[in-house]
Design a protein around this motif. Sequence first.
Motif, PDB file in Angstrom:
ATOM      1  N   SER A 154      37.606  23.533  28.700  1.00 41.21           N
ATOM      2  CA  SER A 154      37.641  24.849  28.065  1.00 41.21           C
ATOM      3  C   SER A 154      36.535  25.738  28.621  1.00 41.21           C
ATOM      4  CB  SER A 154      37.461  24.704  26.554  1.00 41.21           C
ATOM      5  OG  SER A 154      37.277  25.956  25.940  1.00 41.21           O
ATOM      6  N   PRO A 155      36.861  26.934  29.114  1.00 45.74           N
ATOM      7  CA  PRO A 155      35.807  27.848  29.575  1.00 45.74           C
ATOM      8  C   PRO A 155      34.944  28.353  28.425  1.00 45.74           C
ATOM      9  CG  PRO A 155      37.943  28.949  29.599  1.00 45.74           C
ATOM     10  CD  PRO A 155      38.210  27.502  29.314  1.00 45.74           C
ATOM     11  N   GLU A 156      35.419  28.205  27.192  1.00 43.91           N
ATOM     12  CA  GLU A 156      34.634  28.639  26.029  1.00 43.91           C
ATOM     13  C   GLU A 156      33.558  27.634  25.628  1.00 43.91           C
ATOM     14  OE1 GLU A 156      38.617  30.669  25.840  1.00 43.91           O
ATOM     15  OE2 GLU A 156      37.971  28.591  26.076  1.00 43.91           O
ATOM     16  N   LEU A 157      33.541  26.443  26.233  1.00 40.33           N
ATOM     17  CA  LEU A 157      32.554  25.421  25.886  1.00 40.33           C
ATOM     18  C   LEU A 157      31.162  25.850  26.347  1.00 40.33           C
ATOM     19  CD1 LEU A 157      31.885  22.572  24.804  1.00 40.33           C
ATOM     20  CD2 LEU A 157      32.370  21.709  27.113  1.00 40.33           C
ATOM     21  N   MET A 158      30.232  25.953  25.404  1.00 39.27           N
ATOM     22  CA  MET A 158      28.857  26.339  25.708  1.00 39.27           C
ATOM     23  C   MET A 158      27.912  25.140  25.700  1.00 39.27           C
ATOM     24  SD  MET A 158      28.789  29.678  26.171  1.00 39.27           S
ATOM     25  CE  MET A 158      30.387  29.599  26.977  1.00 39.27           C
ATOM     26  N   ASN A 159      28.031  24.266  24.690  1.00 36.03           N
ATOM     27  CA  ASN A 159      27.145  23.115  24.542  1.00 36.03           C
ATOM     28  C   ASN A 159      27.945  21.930  24.033  1.00 36.03           C
ATOM     29  OD1 ASN A 159      24.309  24.371  24.923  1.00 36.03           O
ATOM     30  ND2 ASN A 159      25.228  25.688  23.363  1.00 36.03           N
ATOM     31  N   SER A 160      27.873  20.812  24.722  1.00 44.58           N
ATOM     32  CA  SER A 160      28.524  19.602  24.231  1.00 44.58           C
ATOM     33  C   SER A 160      27.604  18.794  23.324  1.00 44.58           C
ATOM     34  CB  SER A 160      28.981  18.726  25.399  1.00 44.58           C
ATOM     35  OG  SER A 160      27.882  18.352  26.211  1.00 44.58           O
ATOM     36  N   PHE A 161      26.336  19.215  23.201  1.00 44.51           N
ATOM     37  CA  PHE A 161      25.375  18.553  22.315  1.00 44.51           C
ATOM     38  C   PHE A 161      24.604  19.623  21.557  1.00 44.51           C
ATOM     39  CE2 PHE A 161      21.181  16.921  21.273  1.00 44.51           C
ATOM     40  CZ  PHE A 161      21.475  15.700  20.692  1.00 44.51           C
ATOM     41  N   ARG A 162      24.434  19.428  20.263  1.00 42.76           N
ATOM     42  CA  ARG A 162      23.656  20.351  19.456  1.00 42.76           C
ATOM     43  C   ARG A 162      23.032  19.593  18.292  1.00 42.76           C
ATOM     44  NH1 ARG A 162      28.024  23.977  15.953  1.00 42.76           N
ATOM     45  NH2 ARG A 162      29.344  22.248  15.291  1.00 42.76           N
ATOM     46  N   GLU A 163      22.032  20.209  17.665  1.00 46.58           N
ATOM     47  CA  GLU A 163      21.390  19.597  16.519  1.00 46.58           C
ATOM     48  C   GLU A 163      21.299  20.592  15.378  1.00 46.58           C
ATOM     49  OE1 GLU A 163      18.553  21.434  19.256  1.00 46.58           O
ATOM     50  OE2 GLU A 163      19.763  19.644  19.558  1.00 46.58           O
ATOM     51  N   ASP A 192      25.664  27.090  19.432  1.00 42.32           N
ATOM     52  CA  ASP A 192      27.121  27.206  19.491  1.00 42.32           C
ATOM     53  C   ASP A 192      27.672  26.110  20.392  1.00 42.32           C
ATOM     54  OD1 ASP A 192      27.261  29.508  17.919  1.00 42.32           O
ATOM     55  OD2 ASP A 192      26.943  30.813  19.649  1.00 42.32           O
ATOM     56  N   SER A 193      28.699  25.427  19.917  1.00 46.18           N
ATOM     57  CA  SER A 193      29.439  24.525  20.801  1.00 46.18           C
ATOM     58  C   SER A 193      30.418  25.316  21.660  1.00 46.18           C
ATOM     59  CB  SER A 193      30.195  23.476  19.985  1.00 46.18           C
ATOM     60  OG  SER A 193      29.307  22.586  19.372  1.00 46.18           O
ATOM     61  N   PHE A 194      31.112  26.266  21.028  1.00 46.28           N
ATOM     62  CA  PHE A 194      32.089  27.107  21.729  1.00 46.28           C
ATOM     63  C   PHE A 194      31.810  28.567  21.412  1.00 46.28           C
ATOM     64  CE2 PHE A 194      34.243  23.061  21.232  1.00 46.28           C
ATOM     65  CZ  PHE A 194      34.916  22.886  22.424  1.00 46.28           C
ATOM     66  N   ARG A 195      32.137  29.433  22.384  1.00 45.10           N
ATOM     67  CA  ARG A 195      32.020  30.870  22.186  1.00 45.10           C
ATOM     68  C   ARG A 195      32.939  31.547  23.184  1.00 45.10           C
ATOM     69  NH1 ARG A 195      26.784  31.455  22.889  1.00 45.10           N
ATOM     70  NH2 ARG A 195      26.859  32.339  24.991  1.00 45.10           N
ATOM     71  N   ASP A 196      33.571  32.650  22.780  1.00 47.52           N
ATOM     72  CA  ASP A 196      34.426  33.350  23.730  1.00 47.52           C
ATOM     73  C   ASP A 196      33.574  33.934  24.850  1.00 47.52           C
ATOM     74  OD1 ASP A 196      33.896  36.354  23.343  1.00 47.52           O
ATOM     75  OD2 ASP A 196      34.293  35.751  21.280  1.00 47.52           O
ATOM     76  N   LEU A 197      34.203  34.228  25.959  1.00 44.55           N
ATOM     77  CA  LEU A 197      33.478  34.578  27.176  1.00 44.55           C
ATOM     78  C   LEU A 197      32.902  35.985  27.153  1.00 44.55           C
ATOM     79  CD1 LEU A 197      35.869  32.965  29.806  1.00 44.55           C
ATOM     80  CD2 LEU A 197      33.888  31.976  28.649  1.00 44.55           C
ATOM     81  N   ASP A 198      33.231  36.769  26.125  1.00 41.07           N
ATOM     82  CA  ASP A 198      32.709  38.130  26.034  1.00 41.07           C
ATOM     83  C   ASP A 198      31.366  38.119  25.308  1.00 41.07           C
ATOM     84  OD1 ASP A 198      32.357  40.809  26.070  1.00 41.07           O
ATOM     85  OD2 ASP A 198      33.940  41.287  24.638  1.00 41.07           O
ATOM     86  N   ASN A 199      31.389  38.201  23.988  1.00 39.55           N
ATOM     87  CA  ASN A 199      30.127  38.253  23.241  1.00 39.55           C
ATOM     88  C   ASN A 199      30.161  37.432  21.957  1.00 39.55           C
ATOM     89  OD1 ASN A 199      31.816  39.762  21.667  1.00 39.55           O
ATOM     90  ND2 ASN A 199      30.778  41.706  21.992  1.00 39.55           N
ATOM     91  N   GLY A 200      31.164  36.593  21.818  1.00 41.87           N
ATOM     92  CA  GLY A 200      31.245  35.771  20.617  1.00 41.87           C
ATOM     93  C   GLY A 200      31.851  36.466  19.421  1.00 41.87           C
ATOM     94  N   SER A 201      32.406  37.659  19.601  1.00 37.95           N
ATOM     95  CA  SER A 201      32.971  38.387  18.457  1.00 37.95           C
ATOM     96  C   SER A 201      34.362  37.886  18.085  1.00 37.95           C
ATOM     97  CB  SER A 201      33.029  39.884  18.769  1.00 37.95           C
ATOM     98  OG  SER A 201      33.884  40.131  19.886  1.00 37.95           O
ATOM     99  N   LEU A 202      35.058  37.216  19.023  1.00 42.60           N
ATOM    100  CA  LEU A 202      36.411  36.727  18.744  1.00 42.60           C
ATOM    101  C   LEU A 202      36.434  35.238  18.428  1.00 42.60           C
ATOM    102  CD1 LEU A 202      38.531  38.587  21.452  1.00 42.60           C
ATOM    103  CD2 LEU A 202      38.088  39.241  19.082  1.00 42.60           C
ATOM    104  N   LEU A 203      35.528  34.480  19.014  1.00 49.37           N
ATOM    105  CA  LEU A 203      35.457  33.039  18.756  1.00 49.37           C
ATOM    106  C   LEU A 203      34.013  32.590  18.828  1.00 49.37           C
ATOM    107  CD1 LEU A 203      36.979  30.191  18.499  1.00 49.37           C
ATOM    108  CD2 LEU A 203      36.553  30.041  20.966  1.00 49.37           C
TER     109      LEU A 203
END
Length: 218
Positions: A154-163, A192-203
């Motif tokens: 997924s291109p929306e994947l930002m981090n596969s690990f978070r705390e 964020d684990s996932f975020r849309d590729l623009d600015n995070g306003s949609l996902l």
Amino acid sequence: MKKILTLFFAASVAAFPQIFSFGAKAGVPATDAFNTGAPGGPAFERLSYFASTRRYTVGPTAELHLPFRLSVEFDALYKRVGFNKNQSGIDTLAQSATTANSWEFPLLAKYRLTGGPIRPYIDGGVSFDHLSGVTQFTRLTVFPSHVTTSTGTSPELMNSFREGGVIGGGLELHLGFLRLSPEIRYTRWGQDSFRDLDNGSLLRSSPNQAEFLVGITF
């Protein structure tokens, strides 16, 4: 000497359940894993996301019992997360479904407010979330009739690990050799684990996670 060793072994076995307990937890998320906004773009070029929440959480749990009604709990909780995406153009429609395996590892300090067979408790600590098997399946339709499919990450994947930080509370019910522990738990994630590729306003991955859990330990 043999009798002394036998008595020592029996005493150790009897004391072990008082020090350690093991079992399983299962529950239901009360919040969605994703925040989604209103569709963006003009009518002929629109992008929209939809959360696809699986309403279950399950995994093993272990607890180390300490003096003064204190204990330390460690869980390994599994859930399936995902979202859908629709993106339309003048003569195209791209429909994607993204799924991932989420493993959460909370490490919590627990304090029982009272003794007895029914023990209210509070807990808090940290949790670590790891995503694996992130897959996005896409179906692209070019009108009037050309269809192609593809599978990838997924291109929306930002981090596969978070705390994140965790607080919760519940009741511990002693039913013979079983402990039944219904609990409400809140986790605040730091990334964020996932975020849309623009600015995070949609996902965007929701930073707030609330769930109802029930533990059964021995």
